[in-house]
Design a protein around this motif. Structure first.
Motif, PDB file in Angstrom:
ATOM      1  N   CYS A  55       0.834  -1.204   0.000  1.00  0.00           N
ATOM      2  CA  CYS A  55       0.000   0.000   0.000  1.00  0.00           C
ATOM      3  C   CYS A  55       0.868   1.253   0.000  1.00  0.00           C
ATOM      4  N   GLY A  56       2.083   1.125   0.525  1.00  0.00           N
ATOM      5  CA  GLY A  56       3.063   2.199   0.480  1.00  0.00           C
ATOM      6  C   GLY A  56       4.359   1.679  -0.103  1.00  0.00           C
ATOM      7  N   LEU A  57       5.433   2.388   0.160  1.00  0.00           N
ATOM      8  CA  LEU A  57       6.737   2.000  -0.381  1.00  0.00           C
ATOM      9  C   LEU A  57       7.733   1.879   0.767  1.00  0.00           C
ATOM     10  N   SER A  58       8.370   0.713   0.881  1.00  0.00           N
ATOM     11  CA  SER A  58       9.380   0.491   1.899  1.00  0.00           C
ATOM     12  C   SER A  58      10.735   0.345   1.222  1.00  0.00           C
ATOM     13  N   ILE A  59      11.709   1.108   1.706  1.00  0.00           N
ATOM     14  CA  ILE A  59      13.067   1.063   1.164  1.00  0.00           C
ATOM     15  C   ILE A  59      13.984   0.524   2.249  1.00  0.00           C
ATOM     16  N   ASP A  60      14.393  -0.722   2.115  1.00  0.00           N
ATOM     17  CA  ASP A  60      15.312  -1.336   3.071  1.00  0.00           C
ATOM     18  C   ASP A  60      16.747  -1.113   2.589  1.00  0.00           C
ATOM     19  N   CYS A  61      17.533  -0.406   3.374  1.00  0.00           N
ATOM     20  CA  CYS A  61      18.889  -0.027   2.973  1.00  0.00           C
ATOM     21  C   CYS A  61      19.918  -1.037   3.487  1.00  0.00           C
ATOM     22  N   ALA A  62      20.940  -1.291   2.671  1.00  0.00           N
ATOM     23  CA  ALA A  62      21.971  -2.257   3.040  1.00  0.00           C
ATOM     24  C   ALA A  62      22.879  -1.727   4.139  1.00  0.00           C
ATOM     25  N   SER A  63      22.931  -0.410   4.300  1.00  0.00           N
ATOM     26  CA  SER A  63      23.784   0.179   5.330  1.00  0.00           C
ATOM     27  C   SER A  63      23.184   1.495   5.798  1.00  0.00           C
ATOM     28  N   VAL A  64      23.678   1.958   6.935  1.00  0.00           N
ATOM     29  CA  VAL A  64      23.230   3.250   7.456  1.00  0.00           C
ATOM     30  C   VAL A  64      23.645   4.373   6.505  1.00  0.00           C
ATOM     31  N   ALA A  65      24.799   4.224   5.862  1.00  0.00           N
ATOM     32  CA  ALA A  65      25.276   5.253   4.939  1.00  0.00           C
ATOM     33  C   ALA A  65      24.312   5.431   3.773  1.00  0.00           C
ATOM     34  N   VAL A  66      23.761   4.335   3.270  1.00  0.00           N
ATOM     35  CA  VAL A  66      22.792   4.414   2.176  1.00  0.00           C
ATOM     36  C   VAL A  66      21.540   5.140   2.645  1.00  0.00           C
ATOM     37  N   LEU A  70      19.885   8.816   1.296  1.00  0.00           N
ATOM     38  CA  LEU A  70      18.501   9.021   0.858  1.00  0.00           C
ATOM     39  C   LEU A  70      17.847  10.139   1.647  1.00  0.00           C
ATOM     40  N   LEU A  71      18.089  10.172   2.950  1.00  0.00           N
ATOM     41  CA  LEU A  71      17.488  11.218   3.782  1.00  0.00           C
ATOM     42  C   LEU A  71      18.069  12.587   3.463  1.00  0.00           C
ATOM     43  N   ALA A  72      19.341  12.628   3.110  1.00  0.00           N
ATOM     44  CA  ALA A  72      19.969  13.905   2.752  1.00  0.00           C
ATOM     45  C   ALA A  72      19.437  14.445   1.437  1.00  0.00           C
TER      46      ALA A  72
END
Length: 293
Positions: A55-66, A70-72
């Motif tokens: 229903c939404g979009l989930s982005i699972d990142c391989a690392s905190v840096a990734v 994305l947040l930046a």
């Protein structure tokens, strides 16, 4: 290649029906969005993220840096999210969650609400993502949009990608193109052939067309404006519509142009104006209305 298999299957399905299964819709978004993130420079490799679209979009990142990257660049990320749903003719994605090891690294957000409304209409924001999506879908051998038909009203229900491609094609054919809101006449887009000479628009306003008061051009020919709105809402296309405008320098001019109606361009109805660069003429001043005796 898995993505090619899914795209081909979806293309075959879509040729007979546009009511796609939930599984196909979700898988399409996951495949296209992960590649769009790479092409947009938000991630370096598709393996850096795992996309899940329900229903939404989930982005699972391989690392905190990734995740931090994305947040930046969260506004650019939102642009990509909005573009995917719009260009694939799917419902808007209501929320996005960025996670690492299945744990959220930021509050869930609505991409449309996060984007500033005015920025949604900046070609500099959306055109790169549209270019990447067009390349992705054409590379996969499938352009997700209804097939063209001889009726020029086909743009009425076109998605963002179809509209951008149409305007680019017209520019390549040598046409001046302008797009404007059907709500308040605000200019959304102009190309370089829509010269300032025809309306005497200062150069800085042609660079940022949203600062230009388009409605003021019609102040002495409002009957043409009302006729245009009436015909466009009814017929969705008007060919070689002749209208008169009051140019910024105060002179009067006549213009021939084709008008295309778009029902929903990022939330608003829009018209696209297409004409040859020299399809206008200077006119003498209209006769003043005589006062009653």
């Amino acid at each position: 290649m898995e993505s090619s298999r899914w795209i081909e299957a979806l293309r075959t399905t879509a040729s007979s029906t546009w009511r796609l299964t939930r599984e196909f819709r979700s898988r399409l978004v996951e495949l296209v969005f992960s590649e769009l993130l790479v092409r947009s420079g938000l991630v370096e490799h598709q393996a850096d993220v795992v996309i899940r679209a329900r229903c939404g979009l989930s982005i699972d990142c391989a690392s905190v840096a990734v995740a931090d990257r994305l947040l930046a660049n969260v506004e650019q990320l939102c642009v990509c999210v909005v573009m995917v749903s719009n260009c694939l003719s799917l419902r808007p994605i209501p929320h996005v969650c960025i996670r690492h090891k299945l744990q959220p690294v930021a509050p869930i957000f609505d991409p449309l609400k996060l984007l500033t409304f005015n920025r949604c209409f900046s070609p500099n924001e959306f055109e790169p993502a549209a270019t990447h999506l067009l390349e992705i879908l054409k590379t996969q051998g499938w352009y997700f949009m209804r097939q063209d038909n001889p009726n020029n009203s086909v743009l009425a229900n076109a998605n963002y990608l179809r509209v951008i491609d149409f305007m680019r094609t017209k520019r390549a054919d040598g046409y001046a193109v302008m797009a404007a809101s059907m709500v308040d006449d605000r200019v959304i887009y102009t190309n370089d052939l829509y010269s300032s000479a025809r309306v005497i628009v200062p150069a800085h306003q042609m660079t940022d067309p949203r600062s230009f008061d388009n409605r003021a051009l019609w102040r002495d020919s409002w009957d043409y404006h009302e006729q245009l709105y009436s015909l466009l809402h009814r017929d969705k296309f008007i060919g070689e519509f002749y209208h008169k405008i009051r140019r910024v320098d105060g002179s009067f001019a006549g213009v021939w142009a084709d008008f295309y109606f778009v029902e929903d361009h990022l939330g608003i109805p829009m018209r696209i104006v297409v004409s040859r660069p020299d399809n206008w003429e200077l006119l003498p001043e209209p006769n003043p209305t005589r006062s009653a005796a």
